[in-house]
Design a protein around this motif. Structure first.
Motif, PDB file in Angstrom:
ATOM      1  N   UNK A 199       0.847  -1.191   0.000  1.00  0.00           N
ATOM      2  CA  UNK A 199       0.000   0.000   0.000  1.00  0.00           C
ATOM      3  C   UNK A 199       0.881   1.238   0.000  1.00  0.00           C
ATOM      4  N   UNK A 200       0.752   2.032  -1.036  1.00  0.00           N
ATOM      5  CA  UNK A 200       1.604   3.206  -1.203  1.00  0.00           C
ATOM      6  C   UNK A 200       0.714   4.432  -1.404  1.00  0.00           C
ATOM      7  N   UNK A 201       0.642   5.254  -0.368  1.00  0.00           N
ATOM      8  CA  UNK A 201      -0.118   6.495  -0.433  1.00  0.00           C
ATOM      9  C   UNK A 201       0.857   7.600  -0.827  1.00  0.00           C
ATOM     10  N   UNK A 202       0.522   8.329  -1.860  1.00  0.00           N
ATOM     11  CA  UNK A 202       1.418   9.386  -2.323  1.00  0.00           C
ATOM     12  C   UNK A 202       0.719  10.731  -2.219  1.00  0.00           C
ATOM     13  N   UNK A 203       1.368  11.658  -1.525  1.00  0.00           N
ATOM     14  CA  UNK A 203       0.843  13.010  -1.407  1.00  0.00           C
ATOM     15  C   UNK A 203       1.219  13.811  -2.653  1.00  0.00           C
ATOM     16  N   UNK A 204       0.216  14.473  -3.214  1.00  0.00           N
ATOM     17  CA  UNK A 204       0.476  15.380  -4.336  1.00  0.00           C
ATOM     18  C   UNK A 204      -0.186  16.722  -4.018  1.00  0.00           C
ATOM     19  N   UNK A 205       0.483  17.786  -4.363  1.00  0.00           N
ATOM     20  CA  UNK A 205      -0.110  19.104  -4.142  1.00  0.00           C
ATOM     21  C   UNK A 205      -0.256  19.887  -5.440  1.00  0.00           C
ATOM     22  N   UNK A 206       0.044  19.196  -6.564  1.00  0.00           N
ATOM     23  CA  UNK A 206      -0.157  19.794  -7.885  1.00  0.00           C
ATOM     24  C   UNK A 206      -0.771  18.753  -8.815  1.00  0.00           C
ATOM     25  N   UNK A 219      -0.928   3.455  -4.879  1.00  0.00           N
ATOM     26  CA  UNK A 219      -2.220   2.794  -4.703  1.00  0.00           C
ATOM     27  C   UNK A 219      -3.288   3.725  -4.132  1.00  0.00           C
ATOM     28  N   UNK A 220      -2.872   4.922  -3.715  1.00  0.00           N
ATOM     29  CA  UNK A 220      -3.817   5.926  -3.248  1.00  0.00           C
ATOM     30  C   UNK A 220      -3.153   7.293  -3.339  1.00  0.00           C
ATOM     31  N   UNK A 221      -3.940   8.309  -3.633  1.00  0.00           N
ATOM     32  CA  UNK A 221      -3.400   9.652  -3.719  1.00  0.00           C
ATOM     33  C   UNK A 221      -3.997  10.526  -2.628  1.00  0.00           C
ATOM     34  N   UNK A 222      -3.102  11.225  -1.924  1.00  0.00           N
ATOM     35  CA  UNK A 222      -3.498  12.215  -0.934  1.00  0.00           C
ATOM     36  C   UNK A 222      -3.384  13.581  -1.600  1.00  0.00           C
ATOM     37  N   UNK A 223      -4.516  14.211  -1.818  1.00  0.00           N
ATOM     38  CA  UNK A 223      -4.579  15.496  -2.511  1.00  0.00           C
ATOM     39  C   UNK A 223      -4.494  16.592  -1.463  1.00  0.00           C
ATOM     40  N   UNK A 224      -3.323  17.184  -1.350  1.00  0.00           N
ATOM     41  CA  UNK A 224      -3.025  18.033  -0.211  1.00  0.00           C
ATOM     42  C   UNK A 224      -3.292  19.508  -0.482  1.00  0.00           C
ATOM     43  N   UNK A 225      -4.056  20.114   0.441  1.00  0.00           N
ATOM     44  CA  UNK A 225      -4.298  21.566   0.426  1.00  0.00           C
ATOM     45  C   UNK A 225      -4.843  22.069  -0.912  1.00  0.00           C
ATOM     46  N   UNK A 230     -10.057  22.469  -7.634  1.00  0.00           N
ATOM     47  CA  UNK A 230      -8.862  21.701  -7.979  1.00  0.00           C
ATOM     48  C   UNK A 230      -9.052  20.233  -7.616  1.00  0.00           C
ATOM     49  N   UNK A 231      -9.717  19.981  -6.500  1.00  0.00           N
ATOM     50  CA  UNK A 231     -10.004  18.593  -6.125  1.00  0.00           C
ATOM     51  C   UNK A 231     -10.858  17.909  -7.179  1.00  0.00           C
ATOM     52  N   UNK A 232     -11.839  18.623  -7.718  1.00  0.00           N
ATOM     53  CA  UNK A 232     -12.683  18.035  -8.762  1.00  0.00           C
ATOM     54  C   UNK A 232     -11.847  17.687  -9.990  1.00  0.00           C
ATOM     55  N   UNK A 233     -10.948  18.565 -10.350  1.00  0.00           N
ATOM     56  CA  UNK A 233     -10.081  18.285 -11.494  1.00  0.00           C
ATOM     57  C   UNK A 233      -9.211  17.072 -11.216  1.00  0.00           C
ATOM     58  N   UNK A 234      -8.689  16.982 -10.006  1.00  0.00           N
ATOM     59  CA  UNK A 234      -7.839  15.843  -9.646  1.00  0.00           C
ATOM     60  C   UNK A 234      -8.617  14.539  -9.718  1.00  0.00           C
ATOM     61  N   UNK A 235      -9.826  14.547  -9.203  1.00  0.00           N
ATOM     62  CA  UNK A 235     -10.660  13.343  -9.240  1.00  0.00           C
ATOM     63  C   UNK A 235     -10.930  12.927 -10.683  1.00  0.00           C
ATOM     64  N   UNK A 236     -11.149  13.894 -11.570  1.00  0.00           N
ATOM     65  CA  UNK A 236     -11.378  13.580 -12.979  1.00  0.00           C
ATOM     66  C   UNK A 236     -10.127  12.971 -13.614  1.00  0.00           C
ATOM     67  N   UNK A 237      -8.962  13.494 -13.275  1.00  0.00           N
ATOM     68  CA  UNK A 237      -7.723  12.960 -13.829  1.00  0.00           C
ATOM     69  C   UNK A 237      -7.491  11.524 -13.352  1.00  0.00           C
ATOM     70  N   UNK A 238      -7.725  11.294 -12.065  1.00  0.00           N
ATOM     71  CA  UNK A 238      -7.530   9.950 -11.503  1.00  0.00           C
ATOM     72  C   UNK A 238      -8.510   8.967 -12.117  1.00  0.00           C
TER      73      UNK A 238
END
Length: 287
Positions: A199-206, A219-225, A230-238
């Motif tokens: 299990x690999x959680x990776x923090x991304x802020x961009x 295996x999981x993305x932590x969308x930081x700050x 921007x969160x909606x865009x990130x969810x669409x990309x994922x």
């Protein structure tokens, strides 16, 4: 002791060491409750009622029971509510009857535990209610008091939240400092994959860090700050390839909007780091 069981938590040891701290065991003149022993006859008996002065979510009653039973195994104890119950002000939580000295000696340790854990559970319930989103899960973090993590994370569950990783051992979480040393998000994730971490959680802020992290095997993305848009865009990309978690800048005023962006999780450090103690008392009557 009660049959209260938590993985990785030794209730008997916790009770023993907490009482030893309060009694000053091993210190000059320590090892006893000087006030109770000098004022209360050894044969005196009390009845007592633990009650809440606030509206709370209850957590920690089995642990409180263990404190009292450690000093008076024959104490009569009745739970009037259960951990996880949401109760109004003035609710009686537990009724006790037994040796007066034992009750007075165990009182503070028992109350401290229930007040702290109920405070966490109550704050968690407030965040769950404010989030108002059955498709998103509220998570705690590792921002816990040293030595109390298992209990605090138990309280989070009693409040309706879920637990993030329990420690440094059960999942990798790649953050900015790890990336700084590795050179890039992708390289940091790649190293964790090569090490055999499942299990690999990776923090991304961009947003531009998302694809490199996914391609490397996160295996999981932590969308930081990130703000909601921007969160909606990130969810669409994922696009559902891995679970997503929003973190940072989340409070009772912002959690609803951030949870509504489509993320799978929202994590909040203050659940365990900043929850105020619940106002709970214990009143005694001589028998």
């Amino acid at each position: 002791m009660t049959d209260f069981l938590l993985t990785g938590f030794d209730l008997e040891r916790f009770v023993r060491e907490t009482l030893a701290e309060d009694l000053g065991e091993g210190l000059p003149g320590g090892g006893h409750d000087v006030t109770s022993e000098s004022v209360i006859p050894a044969s005196a008996r009390f009845s007592g009622v633990m009650d809440s002065r606030d509206a709370i979510v209850v957590a920690g009653l089995p642990i409180a029971e263990a404190f009292f039973r450690a000093l008076d195994p024959d104490m009569e104890i009745e739970h009037l509510v259960h951990d996880g119950d949401e109760v109004p002000p003035g609710t009686d939580l537990m009724r006790l009857s037994g040796n007066a000295r034992a009750m007075l000696t165990a009182e503070r340790s028992a109350l401290n535990t229930v007040q702290h854990l109920s405070g966490i559970a109550t704050m968690v319930r407030e965040y769950v209610d404010a989030m108002d989103n059955p498709d998103c899960t509220l998570l705690d973090t590792r921002k816990t008091i040293p030595g109390l993590r298992t209990l605090e994370k138990y309280a989070v569950r009693m409040g309706g939240g879920s637990n993030h990783r329990m420690g440094l051992w059960d999942a990798a979480m790649i953050k900015d400092n790890h990336v700084l040393v590795a050179g890039s998000v992708g390289e940091a994730v790649r190293r964790a994959v090569e090490a055999g971490v499942k299990e690999i959680i990776c923090e991304v802020d961009r947003l531009d860090q998302i694809e490199p992290a996914l391609q490397a095997g996160a295996t999981r993305l932590l969308l930081d700050n990130m703000e909601p848009e921007t969160l909606r865009q990130a969810v669409c990309i994922v696009a559902g390839r891995v679970p997503t978690e929003a973190s940072g800048g989340i409070n009772l005023q912002t959690i609803n909007a951030k949870a509504a962006t489509g993320v799978d999780y929202v994590s909040v450090g203050r659940l365990t780091q900043s929850a105020p103690a619940a106002d709970i008392g214990l009143d005694f009557t001589p028998l």
